[in-house]
Design a protein around this motif. Structure first.
Motif, PDB file in Angstrom:
ATOM      1  N   SER A  83       0.830  -1.170   0.041  1.00 25.02           N
ATOM      2  CA  SER A  83       0.151   0.091  -0.116  1.00 25.02           C
ATOM      3  C   SER A  83       0.786   1.253  -0.008  1.00 25.02           C
ATOM      4  CB  SER A  83      -0.997  -0.009   1.174  1.00 25.02           C
ATOM      5  OG  SER A  83      -0.156   0.143   2.393  1.00 25.02           O
ATOM      6  N   LEU A  84       0.285   2.257  -0.245  1.00 25.59           N
ATOM      7  CA  LEU A  84       0.861   3.662  -0.569  1.00 25.59           C
ATOM      8  C   LEU A  84      -0.188   4.650  -0.294  1.00 25.59           C
ATOM      9  CD1 LEU A  84       1.650   4.720  -4.131  1.00 25.59           C
ATOM     10  CD2 LEU A  84       1.098   2.311  -3.362  1.00 25.59           C
ATOM     11  N   LYS A  85       0.196   5.967  -0.074  1.00 26.92           N
ATOM     12  CA  LYS A  85      -0.478   7.130   0.061  1.00 26.92           C
ATOM     13  C   LYS A  85      -0.551   7.816  -1.440  1.00 26.92           C
ATOM     14  CE  LYS A  85      -1.595   6.423   3.977  1.00 26.92           C
ATOM     15  NZ  LYS A  85      -3.074   6.110   4.536  1.00 26.92           N
ATOM     16  N   VAL A  86      -1.586   8.340  -1.746  1.00 30.29           N
ATOM     17  CA  VAL A  86      -1.772   9.001  -3.070  1.00 30.29           C
ATOM     18  C   VAL A  86      -2.653  10.338  -2.728  1.00 30.29           C
ATOM     19  CG1 VAL A  86      -2.714   9.220  -5.532  1.00 30.29           C
ATOM     20  CG2 VAL A  86      -1.922   7.138  -4.528  1.00 30.29           C
ATOM     21  N   THR A  89      -4.263   1.435 -10.887  1.00 33.80           N
ATOM     22  CA  THR A  89      -3.751   2.701 -11.560  1.00 33.80           C
ATOM     23  C   THR A  89      -4.404   3.852 -10.677  1.00 33.80           C
ATOM     24  OG1 THR A  89      -6.336   2.737 -12.679  1.00 33.80           O
ATOM     25  CG2 THR A  89      -4.391   1.648 -13.830  1.00 33.80           C
ATOM     26  N   LEU A  90      -4.098   5.114 -11.063  1.00 33.12           N
ATOM     27  CA  LEU A  90      -4.820   6.265 -10.267  1.00 33.12           C
ATOM     28  C   LEU A  90      -6.211   6.274 -10.385  1.00 33.12           C
ATOM     29  CD1 LEU A  90      -2.143   8.866 -10.820  1.00 33.12           C
ATOM     30  CD2 LEU A  90      -2.501   8.000  -8.687  1.00 33.12           C
ATOM     31  N   LEU A  91      -6.651   5.949 -11.687  1.00 31.23           N
ATOM     32  CA  LEU A  91      -8.410   5.984 -11.752  1.00 31.23           C
ATOM     33  C   LEU A  91      -8.753   4.876 -10.913  1.00 31.23           C
ATOM     34  CD1 LEU A  91     -10.565   7.147 -13.180  1.00 31.23           C
ATOM     35  CD2 LEU A  91     -10.186   5.334 -15.048  1.00 31.23           C
ATOM     36  N   SER A 111      -5.801   6.638 -15.777  1.00 36.12           N
ATOM     37  CA  SER A 111      -6.027   5.242 -16.152  1.00 36.12           C
ATOM     38  C   SER A 111      -4.650   4.294 -16.491  1.00 36.12           C
ATOM     39  CB  SER A 111      -7.104   5.092 -17.446  1.00 36.12           C
ATOM     40  OG  SER A 111      -6.692   5.675 -18.630  1.00 36.12           O
ATOM     41  N   CYS A 112      -3.613   5.495 -16.964  1.00 32.67           N
ATOM     42  CA  CYS A 112      -2.353   4.781 -17.500  1.00 32.67           C
ATOM     43  C   CYS A 112      -1.237   5.080 -16.589  1.00 32.67           C
ATOM     44  CB  CYS A 112      -2.286   5.730 -18.784  1.00 32.67           C
ATOM     45  SG  CYS A 112      -3.239   5.553 -19.948  1.00 32.67           S
ATOM     46  N   VAL A 113      -1.561   5.554 -15.351  1.00 23.25           N
ATOM     47  CA  VAL A 113      -0.460   5.481 -14.183  1.00 23.25           C
ATOM     48  C   VAL A 113      -0.725   4.146 -13.401  1.00 23.25           C
ATOM     49  CG1 VAL A 113       0.571   6.869 -12.174  1.00 23.25           C
ATOM     50  CG2 VAL A 113      -0.430   7.948 -14.586  1.00 23.25           C
ATOM     51  N   VAL A 114       0.024   3.261 -13.410  1.00 21.70           N
ATOM     52  CA  VAL A 114       0.145   2.304 -12.537  1.00 21.70           C
ATOM     53  C   VAL A 114       0.907   2.490 -11.517  1.00 21.70           C
ATOM     54  CG1 VAL A 114       0.515  -0.271 -12.343  1.00 21.70           C
ATOM     55  CG2 VAL A 114      -0.288   0.704 -14.544  1.00 21.70           C
ATOM     56  N   LEU A 115       0.439   2.352 -10.371  1.00 23.07           N
ATOM     57  CA  LEU A 115       1.236   2.541  -9.011  1.00 23.07           C
ATOM     58  C   LEU A 115       2.205   1.634  -8.508  1.00 23.07           C
ATOM     59  CD1 LEU A 115      -1.868   3.718  -6.738  1.00 23.07           C
ATOM     60  CD2 LEU A 115      -0.411   5.169  -7.934  1.00 23.07           C
ATOM     61  N   GLY A 166       3.096   9.008  -1.960  1.00 23.30           N
ATOM     62  CA  GLY A 166       3.117  10.158  -1.552  1.00 23.30           C
ATOM     63  C   GLY A 166       2.873  11.091  -2.916  1.00 23.30           C
ATOM     64  N   LEU A 167       2.575  10.357  -4.152  1.00 25.41           N
ATOM     65  CA  LEU A 167       2.389  11.226  -5.241  1.00 25.41           C
ATOM     66  C   LEU A 167       1.248  11.943  -5.234  1.00 25.41           C
ATOM     67  CD1 LEU A 167       2.597   9.909  -8.650  1.00 25.41           C
ATOM     68  CD2 LEU A 167       0.432   9.776  -8.003  1.00 25.41           C
ATOM     69  N   THR A 168       1.186  12.988  -5.835  1.00 25.75           N
ATOM     70  CA  THR A 168       0.011  14.074  -5.994  1.00 25.75           C
ATOM     71  C   THR A 168      -0.266  14.122  -7.389  1.00 25.75           C
ATOM     72  OG1 THR A 168       1.043  15.233  -3.813  1.00 25.75           O
ATOM     73  CG2 THR A 168      -0.281  16.393  -5.523  1.00 25.75           C
ATOM     74  N   ALA A 169      -1.647  14.213  -7.505  1.00 20.08           N
ATOM     75  CA  ALA A 169      -2.225  14.237  -9.013  1.00 20.08           C
ATOM     76  C   ALA A 169      -3.320  15.596  -8.866  1.00 20.08           C
ATOM     77  CB  ALA A 169      -2.912  13.000  -9.421  1.00 20.08           C
ATOM     78  N   LEU A 170      -3.099  16.439  -9.606  1.00 20.93           N
ATOM     79  CA  LEU A 170      -4.159  17.471  -9.799  1.00 20.93           C
ATOM     80  C   LEU A 170      -5.074  17.257 -10.752  1.00 20.93           C
ATOM     81  CD1 LEU A 170      -5.044  20.561  -9.417  1.00 20.93           C
ATOM     82  CD2 LEU A 170      -3.506  20.945 -11.008  1.00 20.93           C
TER      83      LEU A 170
END
Length: 143
Positions: free
Chosen positions: A20-23, A43-45, A117-121, A127-131
């Motif tokens: 697990s990780l934090k997003v 994925t992020l989605l 949908s294309c970013v696989v964790l 700790g990744l940040t997505a706007l």
């Protein structure tokens, strides 16, 4: 607990904490920042949908090649912008993802834009940040 014995060697079994990780998602339209748990391989989605967050989009097929004949991403509703440091961890778009971004969201695409949908964790993305830009289309109720 958390250890397995095989012969004389003792090895540690993987735990949820290992996977697990934090997003962090920043929703520009809602003026809201949300931190959620994600899992390596999601994925992020998928992460956003798992937590009921307002990020819409469609799952991306495998990138096209002669074996899978996949179509890649199918929507730009899940357009995100990553900080430069996080973009470097995630890496550049596939040609299909870039083509879709250029064709459908050209006015809002940044050099560090991606589709969720294309970013696989991976664990390195903790700790990744997505706007999530306010300009994203929402086709979830489209008939």
């Amino acid at each position: 607990l958390g250890f397995a014995r095989r012969g004389a060697a003792v090895r540690r079994l993987a735990t949820v904490a290992d996977s697990s990780l934090k997003v962090n998602f920043i929703f520009e339209k809602h003026k809201k920042r949300v931190t959620v748990a994600g899992m390596v391989g999601w994925t992020l989605l998928e992460t956003a949908k798992h937590h009921g967050l307002p990020l819409h989009g469609a799952r991306a097929d495998s990138p096209w090649d002669y074996v899978t004949l996949g179509e890649g991403p199918g929507s730009v509703e899940d357009h995100i912008v990553l900080p430069v440091a996080d973009f470097e961890k995630v890496g550049p778009c596939s040609w299909q993802e870039q083509e879709l971004l250029d064709a459908s969201a050209a006015d809002h695409v940044q050099p560090n834009s991606r589709l969720a949908s294309c970013v696989v964790l991976t664990k390195e993305m903790d700790g990744l940040t997505a706007l999530v830009p306010a300009s994203n289309a929402d086709l979830s109720s489209y008939m």
